[in-house]
Design an enzyme around this catalytic site. Structure first.
Site, PDB file in Angstrom:
ATOM      1  N   CYS A   1       0.848  -1.191   0.000  1.00 36.74           N
ATOM      2  CA  CYS A   1       0.000   0.000   0.000  1.00 36.74           C
ATOM      3  C   CYS A   1       0.888   1.247   0.000  1.00 36.74           C
ATOM      4  CB  CYS A   1      -0.904   0.008   1.231  1.00 36.74           C
ATOM      5  SG  CYS A   1      -2.048   1.409   1.261  1.00 36.74           S
TER       6      CYS A   1
ATOM      7  N   HIS B   1      -2.268  -3.819   5.046  1.00 40.19           N
ATOM      8  CA  HIS B   1      -2.090  -3.441   6.459  1.00 40.19           C
ATOM      9  C   HIS B   1      -3.437  -3.155   7.104  1.00 40.19           C
ATOM     10  CE1 HIS B   1      -2.680   1.003   5.923  1.00 40.19           C
ATOM     11  NE2 HIS B   1      -2.424   0.663   4.674  1.00 40.19           N
TER      12      HIS B   1
ATOM     13  N   ARG C   1       3.010   4.832   6.275  1.00 41.51           N
ATOM     14  CA  ARG C   1       3.401   4.105   7.494  1.00 41.51           C
ATOM     15  C   ARG C   1       3.847   2.671   7.228  1.00 41.51           C
ATOM     16  NH1 ARG C   1      -2.286   5.226  10.222  1.00 41.51           N
ATOM     17  NH2 ARG C   1      -2.806   4.677   8.070  1.00 41.51           N
TER      18      ARG C   1
ATOM     19  N   CYS D   1      -6.236   0.192   6.930  1.00 35.78           N
ATOM     20  CA  CYS D   1      -5.994   0.771   5.602  1.00 35.78           C
ATOM     21  C   CYS D   1      -7.143   1.708   5.197  1.00 35.78           C
ATOM     22  CB  CYS D   1      -5.840  -0.354   4.577  1.00 35.78           C
ATOM     23  SG  CYS D   1      -5.492   0.248   2.918  1.00 35.78           S
TER      24      CYS D   1
ATOM     25  N   ASP E   1       0.457   3.821   1.617  1.00 40.89           N
ATOM     26  CA  ASP E   1       0.426   4.417   2.959  1.00 40.89           C
ATOM     27  C   ASP E   1       1.851   4.659   3.491  1.00 40.89           C
ATOM     28  OD1 ASP E   1       0.216   4.615   5.919  1.00 40.89           O
ATOM     29  OD2 ASP E   1      -1.890   4.141   5.566  1.00 40.89           O
TER      30      ASP E   1
HETATM   31 ZN   LIG Z   1      -3.435   1.278   2.996  1.00 42.11          ZN
END
Ligand SMILES: [Zn+2]
Length: 212
Positions: free
Chosen positions: A42, A98, A46, A101, A44
């Site tokens: 992803c 994750h 993090r 999400c 993302d």
């Molecule tokens: Zn995500």
């Protein structure tokens, strides 16, 4: 210093430190990359592939998009897959989602995110529809979100096995193996949820019989 200047400054510090610790580090990677892994994760911020797996530059070939999707019409993903599987000959492909999400959460709702994002999230809604009975029986919203995250990873791993790119490699070199993982933002731990070893049987509908 402007925020982006901090990045450039830290890059200088990082390069100097790396050079000092391992004088041939850059030299080694200059002409060759031989990663064993393709990571589809992803976007993302993090969930950075190298940091959470404690790997170095040169070890993982990376593709990231919203909610780690393997969409069969996505030429960007398919180009990365083709290059990693056919030319780099990676041994493993990891789809890593994750918990928590935002893409999965958005797909579970009914908000209009305008056309492009709607199109992307539609792919996740399809995963929900495929697993409708199981998901509708989970009352707790967070548990439902977590389960959809896991089911989405499993579905995307299956999508990899359904490509001619992966099937051709399976026939030719008995690899790569496919893995589905879910990373926990709360504890930093990865939960392996799915695995398809090379040459495992797949849905016959998606099998190619005349691969060269
Ligand atoms: Zn995500």
């Amino acid at each position: 210093m402007k925020p982006y200047e901090v990045l450039l400054n830290d890059n200088k510090k990082w390069a100097a430190k790396k050079q000092e610790e391992e004088p041939d580090f850059f030299e080694k990677l200059l002409n060759l990359q031989t990663p064993e892994f393709l990571w589809i994760g992803c976007s993302d911020s993090r969930v950075p592939a190298n940091q959470i797996t404690n790997t170095q530059p040169g070890e993982i070939f990376v593709h990231r998009n919203i909610a780690n999707m393997v969409v069969h019409t996505d030429t960007n993903l398919l180009s990365v897959l083709e290059y990693a599987v056919t030319h780099l000959e990676v041994k493993h492909i990891i789809v890593c989602g994750h918990y928590g999400c935002g893409g999965i959460k958005a797909a579970m709702g009914n908000k209009d995110y305008n056309q492009v994002l709607n199109m992307w999230l539609r792919n996740i809604k399809d995963v929900y529809r495929i697993n409708f009975t199981e998901l509708e029986n989970i009352e707790d919203e967070e548990l439902k979100l977590n389960r959809l995250t896991e089911l989405n990873v499993m579905e995307q791993v299956s999508h990899l096995a359904e490509t001619a790119i992966v099937q051709r490699a399976w026939k030719k070199r008995q690899g790569p193996d496919l893995h589905g993982w879910v990373y926990g933002l709360k504890d930093g731990l990865i939960n392996p949820v799915h695995e398809i070893k090379a040459n495992s049987p797949i849905d016959p509908l998606y099998e190619y019989h005349d691969l060269e």
